[in-house]
Design an enzyme around this catalytic site. Sequence first.
Site, PDB file in Angstrom:
ATOM      1  CE1 TYR A  93      36.103  34.072  39.435  1.00 51.66           C
ATOM      2  CE2 TYR A  93      38.253  33.528  37.788  1.00 51.66           C
ATOM      3  CZ  TYR A  93      37.564  33.568  39.096  1.00 51.66           C
ATOM      4  OH  TYR A  93      38.132  32.641  40.273  1.00 51.66           O
ATOM      5  CB  CYS A  94      36.477  38.226  39.817  1.00 51.11           C
ATOM      6  SG  CYS A  94      37.219  38.895  41.171  1.00 51.11           S
ATOM      7  CG  LEU A  95      37.674  42.847  39.705  1.00 47.40           C
ATOM      8  CD1 LEU A  95      38.756  43.834  39.797  1.00 47.40           C
ATOM      9  CD2 LEU A  95      36.714  43.688  40.612  1.00 47.40           C
TER      10      LEU A  95
END
Length: 587
Positions: free
Chosen positions: A312-314
């Site tokens: 998720y995300c980074l």
Amino acid sequence: MGNTDDTPRASHGPEPMDLPLKLWIARLANGVSPAALAQAQTDWWLHLAASPSRQAQLAASALHKTQAWLLHLARMAQGPCEDCVSPAPQDKRFSRPEWRHWPYHALAQAFLLQQQWWEEATHGVRGVSRHHEEVTAFVARQWLDMLSPSNSPLLNPQVLHETLRTGGANLARGAVNWARDAMAVAAGGQARGLQAFLPGQAVALTPGQVVMRNHLIELIQYDPATPTVGREPVLVVPSWIMKYYILDLTPEDSLVRQLVAQGHTVFMVSWRNPDSADAGLGMDDYLRLGVLDALSAVRERCAGADIHAMGYCLGGTLLAMAAALLGARGDKGLRSVSLLAAQVDFQEPGELGLFIDESQIAFLEDLMAERGYLDGQRMAGAFQLINSKDLVWSKLVHEYLMGARTPVTPLRAWNADATRLPARMHSEYLRRLYLHNDLAEGRYRVDGEPVNLDEIRVPLYVLATERDHVSPWTSVYKLLRLARAPASFVLCSGGHNVGIVSPPDGPLASQQAAYRVGEWAPREAPANPQAWFAQARPQAGSWWPHWFRWLAAHSSRQVKARPVKGLRLRGRPVPAPGTYVFNANTG
């Protein structure tokens, strides 16, 4: 002429002599480089000053808008009439019925026309670099959002009506709200109401145990909820900017709990909150200790099984790097890779790119030099600036002028639970990914080993959200053209967090939730994402069931549920949510 010992060398921090002044400026500017803002606005102003034709166009536009406003006033005097300018669909500042009455409607129309004019003025000036144009437009929007009549107690009809109705009690309550918040900020403490959402008590409640720990992560394995589970376990790698439990909030909106209920063995990475002693941790350390070590630990506990990895995300960016490395090494341990709101190509990073240039990154490096990390609250401040209309000024009106109390939700409490970012890692992340786009352009290396996204060959599930200010969906989409893998692309409604936390049923399910799906063989996704969007039909509901079905389709068979053999510290197991999640963002 060759280099000598006297040749200056680039550094990731200020010289000792410069540090006091640079830190003073950084604190005064709240982490935003004054030099970067000055460069952008000077570039715009000088090119505009040298363009009489552009000045004439803007003057004519101003005259036309003034005439349109005056004509609108004349029509209003005769009765209800159409607006001369309409706000953007997401702008709700003037949507209440009170704004339809004189003189407030006239004020709102004048403001929207002025906003429209500044949008024209800050764009299309010949010679201004694209980055400086975007920064100048952003600064203009910040000033306009601040000066909006909706923020004035004397010009906002809702505030005036409430003040008359309560005899000013709303303003008194608002003053108390402001004082409480100001004292919490000054004391470095938490905002009101957050104590009701502590991990392990109100959020992060899915049962499990810590099964592995290193300097940077705790790995949580959740207790099975079904007698049999899918042979392939699921490893979740969240972003390290915030705490992991956004994916395990309350039982009603926990993605982890639903995964377990679907019959998956689930592992979660919980990042440690670094401190000054971790200033030297870099991106390679986060990849090795955060993802590769977690993958090894999952393999050890689920011998012989491939892994469904989700980032998720980074965390997704880091997982994509790991998948590329493993693919290049011929490691076939990954069954699939799911990436949620995760970018690998940072050429068009959205409005976060406003804060990415050499001046701004050097400024942040100066700020991090004192303690060896970037405080998570400063990162949160950048996100608030990007969406200040909703995150800053709407709060001013609701809590400080109307005197109301915004209820603290689990998601809001999680959002306030930020983490620190080690100086070296954050500098490398900004420079190598955002500034130079090394990953997408094939220059990124880990310990000398190239990271080539073309080596990702396992099935991909790439999810983006329509209103994402952090990872714009068109940027997330670019992975489909970089990896050589069959891919499902899902675009869901909502923003970076709300779009992800989307339970399909129960009291927290959104009635407006919808998603679009595209499925392609390797490298066959349309080059133009907008062309795909135009023909993709939205499907009502949460994207979670679609992902569950996708995981099931890419799994092999059921096996007996795996018992959790947790890590023991001082002879005792460490139950979920572990200990790293409690590392505070202070000190």
